[in-house]
Design an enzyme around this catalytic site. Structure first.
Site, PDB file in Angstrom:
ATOM      1  N   ALA A 129      -9.086  35.144   9.532  1.00  0.00           N
ATOM      2  CA  ALA A 129     -10.621  35.194   9.232  1.00  0.00           C
ATOM      3  C   ALA A 129     -10.985  36.489   9.054  1.00  0.00           C
ATOM      4  O   ALA A 129     -11.435  37.412   9.962  1.00  0.00           O
ATOM      5  CB  ALA A 129     -11.378  34.651  10.508  1.00  0.00           C
ATOM      6  N   GLN A 279     -14.229  74.568 -17.658  1.00  0.00           N
ATOM      7  CA  GLN A 279     -15.255  73.654 -17.748  1.00  0.00           C
ATOM      8  C   GLN A 279     -14.696  72.255 -17.282  1.00  0.00           C
ATOM      9  O   GLN A 279     -15.581  71.239 -16.881  1.00  0.00           O
ATOM     10  CB  GLN A 279     -15.765  73.358 -19.019  1.00  0.00           C
ATOM     11  CG  GLN A 279     -16.533  74.660 -19.450  1.00  0.00           C
ATOM     12  CD  GLN A 279     -17.249  74.642 -20.714  1.00  0.00           C
ATOM     13  OE1 GLN A 279     -17.121  74.096 -21.628  1.00  0.00           O
ATOM     14  NE2 GLN A 279     -18.550  75.500 -20.740  1.00  0.00           N
ATOM     15  N   GLY A 339      -4.595  70.800  -7.457  1.00  0.00           N
ATOM     16  CA  GLY A 339      -3.165  70.657  -7.942  1.00  0.00           C
ATOM     17  C   GLY A 339      -2.205  70.113  -6.968  1.00  0.00           C
ATOM     18  O   GLY A 339      -2.530  69.330  -6.005  1.00  0.00           O
ATOM     19  N   GLU A 363     -15.921  46.616   7.526  1.00  0.00           N
ATOM     20  CA  GLU A 363     -17.355  46.488   7.883  1.00  0.00           C
ATOM     21  C   GLU A 363     -17.793  45.718   6.591  1.00  0.00           C
ATOM     22  O   GLU A 363     -18.832  46.058   5.978  1.00  0.00           O
ATOM     23  CB  GLU A 363     -18.211  47.690   8.074  1.00  0.00           C
ATOM     24  CG  GLU A 363     -17.828  48.308   9.629  1.00  0.00           C
ATOM     25  CD  GLU A 363     -18.924  49.101  10.285  1.00  0.00           C
ATOM     26  OE1 GLU A 363     -20.114  48.620   9.922  1.00  0.00           O
ATOM     27  OE2 GLU A 363     -18.534  49.943  11.228  1.00  0.00           O
ATOM     28  N   SER A 366     -15.728  45.912  -0.579  1.00  0.00           N
ATOM     29  CA  SER A 366     -16.577  46.398  -1.450  1.00  0.00           C
ATOM     30  C   SER A 366     -17.121  45.211  -2.146  1.00  0.00           C
ATOM     31  O   SER A 366     -18.257  44.819  -2.482  1.00  0.00           O
ATOM     32  CB  SER A 366     -15.951  47.500  -2.645  1.00  0.00           C
ATOM     33  OG  SER A 366     -15.909  48.694  -1.938  1.00  0.00           O
TER      34      SER A 366
HETATM   35  C1  LIG Z   1      -8.834  50.541  10.313  1.00  0.00           C
HETATM   36  C2  LIG Z   1      -9.482  49.288  10.541  1.00  0.00           C
HETATM   37  C3  LIG Z   1     -10.625  49.146  11.522  1.00  0.00           C
HETATM   38  C4  LIG Z   1     -11.145  47.845  11.580  1.00  0.00           C
HETATM   39  N1  LIG Z   1     -11.993  47.767  12.514  1.00  0.00           N
HETATM   40  C5  LIG Z   1     -12.606  46.511  13.030  1.00  0.00           C
HETATM   41  C6  LIG Z   1     -13.255  46.386  14.126  1.00  0.00           C
HETATM   42  O1  LIG Z   1     -13.726  47.150  14.888  1.00  0.00           O
HETATM   43  N2  LIG Z   1     -13.858  45.002  14.187  1.00  0.00           N
HETATM   44  C7  LIG Z   1     -13.501  44.112  13.540  1.00  0.00           C
HETATM   45  O2  LIG Z   1     -13.905  42.767  13.804  1.00  0.00           O
HETATM   46  N3  LIG Z   1     -12.844  44.032  12.467  1.00  0.00           N
HETATM   47  C8  LIG Z   1     -12.331  45.293  12.087  1.00  0.00           C
HETATM   48  N4  LIG Z   1     -11.697  45.476  10.741  1.00  0.00           N
HETATM   49  C9  LIG Z   1     -11.436  44.504  10.117  1.00  0.00           C
HETATM   50  C10 LIG Z   1     -12.037  44.625   8.759  1.00  0.00           C
HETATM   51  O3  LIG Z   1     -13.450  44.160   8.877  1.00  0.00           O
HETATM   52  C11 LIG Z   1     -11.556  43.683   7.764  1.00  0.00           C
HETATM   53  O4  LIG Z   1     -10.205  43.947   7.452  1.00  0.00           O
HETATM   54  C12 LIG Z   1     -12.161  43.560   6.622  1.00  0.00           C
HETATM   55  O5  LIG Z   1     -13.359  42.693   6.700  1.00  0.00           O
HETATM   56  C13 LIG Z   1     -11.413  42.686   5.534  1.00  0.00           C
HETATM   57  O6  LIG Z   1     -10.872  41.398   6.024  1.00  0.00           O
HETATM   58  P1  LIG Z   1      -9.421  41.173   5.721  1.00  0.00           P
HETATM   59  O7  LIG Z   1      -8.659  42.550   5.949  1.00  0.00           O
HETATM   60  O8  LIG Z   1      -9.080  39.935   6.238  1.00  0.00           O
HETATM   61  O9  LIG Z   1      -9.116  41.003   4.313  1.00  0.00           O
HETATM   62  P2  LIG Z   1      -9.554  39.579   3.122  1.00  0.00           P
HETATM   63  O10 LIG Z   1     -10.667  39.145   3.694  1.00  0.00           O
HETATM   64  O11 LIG Z   1      -8.411  38.630   3.267  1.00  0.00           O
HETATM   65  O12 LIG Z   1      -9.630  40.025   1.781  1.00  0.00           O
HETATM   66  C14 LIG Z   1      -8.729  40.670   0.884  1.00  0.00           C
HETATM   67  C15 LIG Z   1      -9.335  40.818  -0.373  1.00  0.00           C
HETATM   68  O13 LIG Z   1     -10.047  39.692  -0.887  1.00  0.00           O
HETATM   69  C16 LIG Z   1     -11.133  40.106  -1.110  1.00  0.00           C
HETATM   70  N5  LIG Z   1     -12.200  39.144  -1.003  1.00  0.00           N
HETATM   71  C17 LIG Z   1     -12.175  37.956   0.045  1.00  0.00           C
HETATM   72  N6  LIG Z   1     -13.158  37.187  -0.255  1.00  0.00           N
HETATM   73  C18 LIG Z   1     -13.683  37.499  -1.474  1.00  0.00           C
HETATM   74  C19 LIG Z   1     -14.735  36.880  -2.331  1.00  0.00           C
HETATM   75  N7  LIG Z   1     -15.418  35.881  -1.601  1.00  0.00           N
HETATM   76  N8  LIG Z   1     -14.969  37.252  -3.478  1.00  0.00           N
HETATM   77  C20 LIG Z   1     -14.180  38.374  -3.966  1.00  0.00           C
HETATM   78  N9  LIG Z   1     -13.216  38.902  -3.127  1.00  0.00           N
HETATM   79  C21 LIG Z   1     -13.018  38.715  -2.076  1.00  0.00           C
HETATM   80  C22 LIG Z   1     -11.623  41.250  -0.367  1.00  0.00           C
HETATM   81  O14 LIG Z   1     -12.798  42.052  -0.907  1.00  0.00           O
HETATM   82  C23 LIG Z   1     -10.353  42.194  -0.456  1.00  0.00           C
HETATM   83  O15 LIG Z   1     -10.047  42.709  -1.498  1.00  0.00           O
HETATM   84  C24 LIG Z   1     -10.844  46.803  10.741  1.00  0.00           C
HETATM   85  C25 LIG Z   1     -10.012  47.035   9.408  1.00  0.00           C
HETATM   86  C26 LIG Z   1      -9.275  48.148   9.552  1.00  0.00           C
HETATM   87  C27 LIG Z   1      -8.427  48.403   8.508  1.00  0.00           C
END
Ligand SMILES: Cc1cc2nc3c(=O)[nH]c(=O)nc-3n(C[C@H](O)[C@H](O)[C@H](O)COP(=O)(O)OP(=O)(O)OC[C@H]3O[C@@H](n4cnc5c(N)ncnc54)[C@H](O)[C@@H]3O)c2cc1C
Length: 382
Positions: A129, A279, A339, A363, A366
């Site tokens: 999740a 430039q 570079g 958080e 994109s």
């Molecule tokens: C260094 C680090 C610190 C973090 N700290 C915290 C923290 O303190 N607390 C916490 O709770 N979480 C934390 N996170 C978790 C972070 O918020 C999640 O990694 C992030 O929300 C993405 O979730 P996921 O990694 O499961 O990727 P996924 O949700 O699996 O996404 C994978 C890809 O699919 C895309 N995607 C997913 N759903 C859709 C959609 N509906 N439409 C289009 N594209 C989609 C995403 O944009 C991404 O490109 C942290 C993550 C990192 C890497």
């Protein structure tokens, strides 16, 4: 209540001096050791950096959002791992309590978070999740005067050093916002297991790890706000504010990267002249400056809206999308202007290039910001 202009300027000057005199010289040490030196942590505490946004009623500085982003523009001038330590306390690590805590919960935790005595952590993401946070599976079952938590959280910032976790857990099986509640779990609670620190691409010193709940019993008083079902909505509100904070950080970092790139471009000579006179190099400087200025204006505008009590869900998502993508482009150009030197770790741009990649992911990615912006825009126009 806003600070008077003189007090705010004094604070910004003090943070600027601290960043330039103490943090920038310690960047390499932080990158090598992966640990913020303890004397620097103490100085951060003395400056009030852990409590910027926490009310003076709980020993914080009580900055408005506009004031906070202006301070964060300064903090962004150095390695974001320094900011991560204090930034979590003023952002996602404390805001659930600020927004929805009971009086007892606020009084118990906010002063310690504001002083930095306690490091806060926000645990929403799980192995299955991430973007789809509503599908989270960590469960909290009521058992008399206790709740029993089970399941795993992933990538949780500051988990290895945190004293307090705001944990989102399922208190009802249905896939609905009000099936999720928030629990304040203290480090050391039996059944709370912290994983090994993750090995990451960048931001050495900003620690993350798994957080596992194995029949972790917490008293019913740990339920945020004393009420089940408000965890998901609170999380989204916490992230609304967090997104402005991260956007301000990206503005600060882009400013630093541009400064480093311009310095290098004026010193480095090729074809008998400083490369800054070409430039094609100037185009990279100009594009970076224009985008940086646009991001700064957006962040300040959204922060002021928030201070006026307006809903900024759409604006915060716009700021997060634009600023995080912007700093990625500015970092890329800064490496290009350097570079071959830009590929070498003795230049800070190499480290920042890796560090800033995170901002487009956590958080809310994109893509998730785009979904929020589109949803809010369509809603507003239909
Ligand atoms: C260094 C680090 C610190 C973090 N700290 C915290 C923290 O303190 N607390 C916490 O709770 N979480 C934390 N996170 C978790 C972070 O918020 C999640 O990694 C992030 O929300 C993405 O979730 P996921 O990694 O499961 O990727 P996924 O949700 O699996 O996404 C994978 C890809 O699919 C895309 N995607 C997913 N759903 C859709 C959609 N509906 N439409 C289009 N594209 C989609 C995403 O944009 C991404 O490109 C942290 C993550 C990192 C890497």
């Amino acid at each position: 209540m806003a600070l008077d202009t003189e007090t705010l300027n004094l604070l910004i000057d003090a943070v600027r001096r601290f960043v330039h005199e103490r943090l920038i010289p310690a960047e390499d040490e932080l990158a090598a050791s992966g640990e913020v030196p303890p004397d620097i942590v103490n100085e951060m505490r003395d400056l009030g950096l852990f409590g910027l946004s926490i009310s003076p009623d709980f020993d914080g500085l009580g900055l408005t959002m506009e004031e906070e982003v202006r301070v964060v523009f300064e903090l962004g001038q150095t390695s974001p791992a320094f900011r991560s330590l204090a930034g979590t306390n003023i952002g996602i690590g404390s805001q659930a309590i600020v927004l929805a805590g009971t009086d007892e919960q606020r009084a118990r935790y906010l002063p310690k978070l504001a002083s930095g005595e306690l490091i806060g952590s926000f645990a929403l993401t799980e192995p299955d999740a991430g973007s789809d946070a509503m599908s989270l599976r960590v469960s909290a079952e009521r058992d008399g005067d206790f709740y029993v938590l089970n399941g795993t959280k992933r990538y949780i910032t500051n988990a290895p050093i945190a004293g307090l976790f705001s944990v989102m857990a399922r208190t009802a099986p249905e896939r609905r916002a009000n099936s999720i509640s928030c629990f304040l779990v203290e480090a050391g609670t039996p059944g709370l297991i912290i994983g090994k620190p993750d090995k990451k691409m960048g931001q050495a010193g900003a620690l993350t790890s798994d957080v596992v709940f194995d029949n972790c019993r917490v008293p019913a008083s740990a339920l945020l706000g004393g009420e089940e079902g408000n965890g998901f909505r609170t999380s989204m509100r916490v992230l609304d504010k967090g997104r402005l904070h991260i956007s301000a950080l990206c503005v600060g970092i882009a400013d630093r990267l541009l400064r480093d790139a311009v310095k290098y471009a004026t010193e480095r000579k090729q074809f008998g002249q400083p490369i800054a006179e070409f430039q094609l190099i100037q185009a990279m400087i100009a594009d970076s400056q224009a985008e940086l200025y646009a991001a700064r204006c957006m962040v300040l505008d959204a922060a002021r809206m928030r201070d006026r009590g307006e809903n900024t869900t759409m604006q915060a998502a716009c700021c997060k999308l634009f600023s995080t993508e912007m700093v990625g482009r500015v970092a890329d150009r800064a490496v290009q202007i350097h570079g071959g030197a830009g590929y070498m770790s003795e230049y800070a741009v190499e480290r920042f290039y890796r560090d800033v990649r995170l901002f487009r992911i956590f958080e809310g990615t994109s893509q998730i910001q785009q979904l929020v912006i589109a949803r809010e825009t369509i809603k507003a126009h239909s």
